[in-house]
Write an enzyme that holds these catalytic residues in place. Sequence first.
Site, PDB file in Angstrom:
ATOM      1  CE  LYS A 131     126.008  35.693 -61.761  1.00  0.00           C
ATOM      2  NZ  LYS A 131     126.371  36.998 -62.262  1.00  0.00           N
ATOM      3  NE  ARG A 156     129.984  40.753 -66.965  1.00  0.00           N
ATOM      4  CZ  ARG A 156     129.040  40.334 -65.912  1.00  0.00           C
ATOM      5  NH1 ARG A 156     129.752  39.096 -65.251  1.00  0.00           N
ATOM      6  NH2 ARG A 156     128.180  40.707 -65.520  1.00  0.00           N
TER       7      ARG A 156
HETATM    8  C1  LIG Z   1     126.672  37.575 -61.123  1.00  0.00           C
HETATM    9  C2  LIG Z   1     126.284  39.003 -61.067  1.00  0.00           C
HETATM   10  C3  LIG Z   1     126.305  39.662 -60.005  1.00  0.00           C
HETATM   11  C4  LIG Z   1     126.579  39.062 -58.542  1.00  0.00           C
HETATM   12  O1  LIG Z   1     128.308  38.946 -58.312  1.00  0.00           O
HETATM   13  P1  LIG Z   1     128.734  38.135 -57.093  1.00  0.00           P
HETATM   14  O2  LIG Z   1     130.119  38.584 -57.400  1.00  0.00           O
HETATM   15  O3  LIG Z   1     128.202  36.737 -57.099  1.00  0.00           O
HETATM   16  O4  LIG Z   1     128.054  39.131 -55.973  1.00  0.00           O
HETATM   17  C5  LIG Z   1     125.996  41.073 -60.015  1.00  0.00           C
HETATM   18  N1  LIG Z   1     125.659  41.949 -61.099  1.00  0.00           N
HETATM   19  C6  LIG Z   1     125.771  41.229 -62.278  1.00  0.00           C
HETATM   20  C7  LIG Z   1     125.580  41.810 -63.496  1.00  0.00           C
HETATM   21  C8  LIG Z   1     126.154  39.728 -62.446  1.00  0.00           C
HETATM   22  O5  LIG Z   1     125.898  39.062 -63.820  1.00  0.00           O
END
Ligand SMILES: *Cc1c(COP(=O)(O)O)cnc(C)c1O
Length: 380
Positions: A34, A129
């Site tokens: 992302k 979250r």
């Molecule tokens: C963005 C995201 C990740 C990745 O997180 P990082 O800290 O960049 O490794 C993993 N799981 C979810 C649900 C996310 O939204």
Amino acid sequence: MPRLEIDLKKLYDNTRTLVDRMASKGATVTGVTKVVLGNPEVAQAMLQAGVGSIGDSRIENIQKMREAGVAAKFILLRTPLMSQLEQVVLHADVSFNTELSVIEHLNQVASKKNKIHQIVLMIELGDLREGILPRYLESTVRHILQFPAIQLVGLGANLACFGGVKPNHEKMTLLSDLAKSISQKFNLKLDIVSGGNSANLQWFSECGDVGAINNLRLGESIFLGVDPLDRQPIEGLHRDALTLVAEVIESKIKPSVPFGEQCQTAFGVRPVFEDRGHGRRAILGIGRQDVDISGLTPLTEGLDILGGSSDHLIINCQQHPLFVGEEVRFQLDYSALLTAMTSPHITKAMLWPAKSIERPLETQVGHPIVPLNGVQGALS
Ligand SMILES: *Cc1c(COP(=O)(O)O)cnc(C)c1O
């Protein structure tokens, strides 16, 4: 034009190192794209380095990667928008979910398309979250099992994002126990028990036993080589896979304190200045409209970022004089990377390794890609 250089070989190395570490305890990596807006080349590099799937929080990014010809198992990491269920069923192999009403509608959409849509239920472990509180898990699962076009394939959790809650032994044991208990109770085979994101790496490397957890979703650690718990470097990873390059547009000797009647700045504050006499300062052609400037660190010694406005970045370069036309490189934090990647004013320049990984399909989706011939050779 300022540019973000994306070194695919270094991203490949970082991914490979993490994939190997995770494999040593029987777990797989989902490469999270992302932050690079689902860039197909980056996804391809991650896949070649051995990730088991690609995860993204936006269905548009997943669609873009699919249409660019990336062949992978795609996981939608954010619970689907009710208004995007068609796209989700069409483009995502698996989606993360927390709402029964959404799952019910996913079931209807999938039924109409004669498809089975796979879901992972996210469990709220305290970061506040997304997720279902553990005490509602059993009733939620019982409900989901009545949907013929939905297949529950796993559980997941996400920590250290909103609430800054650490993924530790206690949290991971709870997730693991929940997975074991519902798979026993409902006679389910849970393929995915996804413990979390890059913030889980410390727990992962220290834990003796991962329990039922068999996957982590990694973004920041792959891109920036740091541990999100404290932003310290992770051993063995490149920290400069992505660098920002901007150009000097003014360089002059000026006083260190503004002169004139003081009012608010363009961003609504009244700044305070320390008098350090006159010194050399440079302005770079990049600003807050492009990038979160608080997340930039100059890669050249002796440069000090004084601040910036929408399109000017002001640097004290007394220790290392900069001249007009010169390029300056920066390391980025997560916020700077996110904003730079999203700015249409910053060119995304892919650096291609010559041999170690095959150059993937030409995928000009989203952003202009400028191969840098000079640098290409240096990487071979
Ligand atoms: C963005 C995201 C990740 C990745 O997180 P990082 O800290 O960049 O490794 C993993 N799981 C979810 C649900 C996310 O939204």
